[in-house]
Design an enzyme around this catalytic site. Structure first.
Site, mmCIF file in Angstrom:
data_model
loop_
_atom_site.group_PDB
_atom_site.id
_atom_site.type_symbol
_atom_site.label_atom_id
_atom_site.label_comp_id
_atom_site.label_asym_id
_atom_site.label_seq_id
_atom_site.Cartn_x
_atom_site.Cartn_y
_atom_site.Cartn_z
ATOM 1 N N PHE A 32 -3.570 9.596 20.452
ATOM 2 C CA PHE A 32 -4.112 8.369 21.040
ATOM 3 C C PHE A 32 -5.148 7.856 20.052
ATOM 4 O O PHE A 32 -6.091 8.567 19.682
ATOM 5 C CB PHE A 32 -4.744 8.601 22.416
ATOM 6 C CG PHE A 32 -5.167 7.298 23.029
ATOM 7 C CD1 PHE A 32 -4.248 6.522 23.720
ATOM 8 C CD2 PHE A 32 -6.460 6.811 22.862
ATOM 9 C CE1 PHE A 32 -4.614 5.282 24.236
ATOM 10 C CE2 PHE A 32 -6.833 5.579 23.375
ATOM 11 C CZ PHE A 32 -5.905 4.821 24.069
ATOM 12 N N VAL A 33 -4.949 6.621 19.586
ATOM 13 C CA VAL A 33 -5.824 6.081 18.544
ATOM 14 C C VAL A 33 -6.657 4.917 19.086
ATOM 15 O O VAL A 33 -6.268 4.273 20.066
ATOM 16 C CB VAL A 33 -5.006 5.625 17.314
ATOM 17 C CG1 VAL A 33 -4.291 6.811 16.691
ATOM 18 C CG2 VAL A 33 -4.006 4.537 17.667
ATOM 19 N N ASP A 81 -8.210 -0.199 21.819
ATOM 20 C CA ASP A 81 -9.359 0.172 22.653
ATOM 21 C C ASP A 81 -9.251 1.567 23.249
ATOM 22 O O ASP A 81 -8.176 2.147 23.356
ATOM 23 C CB ASP A 81 -9.508 -0.809 23.816
ATOM 24 C CG ASP A 81 -8.430 -0.609 24.869
ATOM 25 O OD1 ASP A 81 -7.233 -0.579 24.500
ATOM 26 O OD2 ASP A 81 -8.769 -0.456 26.058
ATOM 27 N N ASP A 85 4.664 2.391 20.593
ATOM 28 C CA ASP A 85 4.642 3.756 21.112
ATOM 29 C C ASP A 85 6.040 4.053 21.668
ATOM 30 O O ASP A 85 6.954 4.377 20.924
ATOM 31 C CB ASP A 85 3.535 3.807 22.167
ATOM 32 C CG ASP A 85 3.301 5.183 22.740
ATOM 33 O OD1 ASP A 85 3.786 6.157 22.172
ATOM 34 O OD2 ASP A 85 2.624 5.288 23.781
ATOM 35 N N LYS A 96 4.214 4.843 16.295
ATOM 36 C CA LYS A 96 4.364 6.248 16.725
ATOM 37 C C LYS A 96 5.854 6.485 16.956
ATOM 38 O O LYS A 96 6.312 6.594 18.083
ATOM 39 C CB LYS A 96 3.629 6.467 18.053
ATOM 40 C CG LYS A 96 2.132 6.455 17.996
ATOM 41 C CD LYS A 96 1.602 6.963 19.343
ATOM 42 C CE LYS A 96 0.254 6.385 19.661
ATOM 43 N NZ LYS A 96 -0.192 6.675 21.030
ATOM 44 N N ARG A 133 -12.962 -1.792 20.016
ATOM 45 C CA ARG A 133 -12.050 -2.700 19.322
ATOM 46 C C ARG A 133 -12.702 -3.259 18.058
ATOM 47 O O ARG A 133 -12.027 -3.800 17.189
ATOM 48 C CB ARG A 133 -11.686 -3.881 20.240
ATOM 49 C CG ARG A 133 -10.864 -3.495 21.465
ATOM 50 C CD ARG A 133 -10.335 -4.753 22.120
ATOM 51 N NE ARG A 133 -9.864 -4.568 23.482
ATOM 52 C CZ ARG A 133 -8.618 -4.219 23.809
ATOM 53 N NH1 ARG A 133 -7.725 -3.979 22.883
ATOM 54 N NH2 ARG A 133 -8.277 -4.109 25.079
ATOM 55 N N ASP A 140 -0.357 -4.290 17.575
ATOM 56 C CA ASP A 140 -1.234 -3.275 16.992
ATOM 57 C C ASP A 140 -0.500 -1.954 16.803
ATOM 58 O O ASP A 140 -0.613 -1.297 15.777
ATOM 59 C CB ASP A 140 -2.495 -3.083 17.854
ATOM 60 C CG ASP A 140 -2.176 -2.908 19.342
ATOM 61 O OD1 ASP A 140 -0.986 -2.873 19.722
ATOM 62 O OD2 ASP A 140 -3.133 -2.818 20.137
ATOM 63 N N LYS A 175 -4.937 -7.850 23.539
ATOM 64 C CA LYS A 175 -6.054 -8.159 22.674
ATOM 65 C C LYS A 175 -5.952 -7.349 21.376
ATOM 66 O O LYS A 175 -6.562 -7.709 20.360
ATOM 67 C CB LYS A 175 -7.369 -7.772 23.376
ATOM 68 C CG LYS A 175 -7.555 -8.409 24.727
ATOM 69 C CD LYS A 175 -8.752 -7.769 25.439
ATOM 70 C CE LYS A 175 -8.770 -8.149 26.901
ATOM 71 N NZ LYS A 175 -9.752 -7.352 27.644
HETATM 72 P P1 5GP Z 1 4.716 0.963 24.316
HETATM 73 O O1 5GP Z 1 5.280 -0.012 25.298
HETATM 74 O O2 5GP Z 1 5.370 0.876 22.957
HETATM 75 O O3 5GP Z 1 4.780 2.371 24.881
HETATM 76 O O4 5GP Z 1 3.178 0.669 24.205
HETATM 77 C C1 5GP Z 1 2.672 -0.321 23.414
HETATM 78 C C2 5GP Z 1 1.268 -0.712 23.824
HETATM 79 O O5 5GP Z 1 0.551 0.407 24.360
HETATM 80 C C3 5GP Z 1 0.470 -1.169 22.619
HETATM 81 O O6 5GP Z 1 0.546 -2.548 22.475
HETATM 82 C C4 5GP Z 1 -0.935 -0.719 22.954
HETATM 83 O O7 5GP Z 1 -1.594 -1.721 23.689
HETATM 84 C C5 5GP Z 1 -0.750 0.484 23.844
HETATM 85 N N1 5GP Z 1 -0.896 1.759 23.089
HETATM 86 C C6 5GP Z 1 0.091 2.606 22.711
HETATM 87 N N2 5GP Z 1 -0.415 3.659 22.048
HETATM 88 C C7 5GP Z 1 -1.752 3.470 21.997
HETATM 89 C C8 5GP Z 1 -2.828 4.217 21.413
HETATM 90 O O8 5GP Z 1 -2.683 5.293 20.804
HETATM 91 N N3 5GP Z 1 -4.072 3.669 21.550
HETATM 92 C C9 5GP Z 1 -4.303 2.507 22.207
HETATM 93 N N4 5GP Z 1 -5.569 2.075 22.282
HETATM 94 N N5 5GP Z 1 -3.316 1.777 22.770
HETATM 95 C C10 5GP Z 1 -2.052 2.260 22.655
#
Ligand code: 5GP
Length: 187
Positions: A148-149, A155, A99, A127, A161, A96, A40
């Site tokens: 963590f944002v 969310d 990470d 990040k 959101r 969005d 979302k």
């Molecule tokens: P990754 O697979 O790159 O580790 O994670 C990506 C997903 O994790 C993003 O699409 C998001 O949904 C969630 N995510 C990663 N960092 C954050 C954060 O700081 N805040 C939030 N709300 N979601 C995050």
């Protein structure tokens, strides 16, 4: 107190810049891109971004989950697939935040099975220092530190959101207190 990370004005500027980058890349192309938003979290960004793109585009959505509370689980589970035939098409996945990079890498790998012409990637926030898999986005809004944002699609336990700005958590107790008192909205 909530801590502001990205203002409404900065988000507007990011959408305008990436919208122009996408326009410059695809204007005059007879194969308009299909923009796939990742639900979302990417929904508000995608809606603002597409209004800054001045060429033909199609839209679709996909939904995966990989986060529980504030930690990446590393396991990517698909919840909703695309409904457009992307075979032979240019695709831009809009996220969005990136990470560890695992979600994006898995999504690109999965969407490749539909045989698109090319998959481009776009994220509002990056990040970069947290990357665990090699992954570079084609269109990046802003590189941020390892916070963590939340807000503007992102969310915290499904809330926040609906804000116009993006905040970061430096003391989780503060946000837990806010959620324990839902009669007050301070954003
Ligand atoms: P990754 O697979 O790159 O580790 O994670 C990506 C997903 O994790 C993003 O699409 C998001 O949904 C969630 N995510 C990663 N960092 C954050 C954060 O700081 N805040 C939030 N709300 N979601 C995050």
């Amino acid at each position: 107190m909530k801590k502001l990370l990205v203002s409404e004005q900065e988000i507007k500027e990011i959408c305008a810049r990436i919208g122009k980058e996408i326009t410059d890349k695809f204007i005059g192309d007879e194969n308009p891109p299909i923009i796939i938003g990742v639900l979302k979290g990417a929904a508000p960004f995608m809606m603002d971004l597409i209004k800054e793109i001045k060429c033909f585009v199609e839209l679709d959505f996909v939904q995966y989950s990989s986060y529980q509370r504030t930690k990446s689980t590393g396991v990517v589970v698909m919840k909703k697939d695309i409904s457009t035939d992307i075979k032979g098409r240019n695709v831009i996945i809009v996220e969005d935040i990136v990470d560890t990079g695992k979600t994006f890498a898995k999504m690109v790998e999965y969407l490749h099975t539909y045989e698109p012409l090319h998959i481009y990637t776009c994220t509002l926030l990056d990040k970069k220092a947290r990357r665990e898999v090699e992954f570079e986005c084609d269109f990046v809004g802003k590189e941020i530190p390892n916070y963590f944002v939340y807000g503007y699609g992102l969310d915290y336990l499904e809330y926040f959101r609906n804000t116009k700005e993006i905040y970061y958590i430096d003391d989780e107790k503060i946000i837990i207190d806010e959620l324990n008192n839902k009669k007050e909205w301070n954003y």
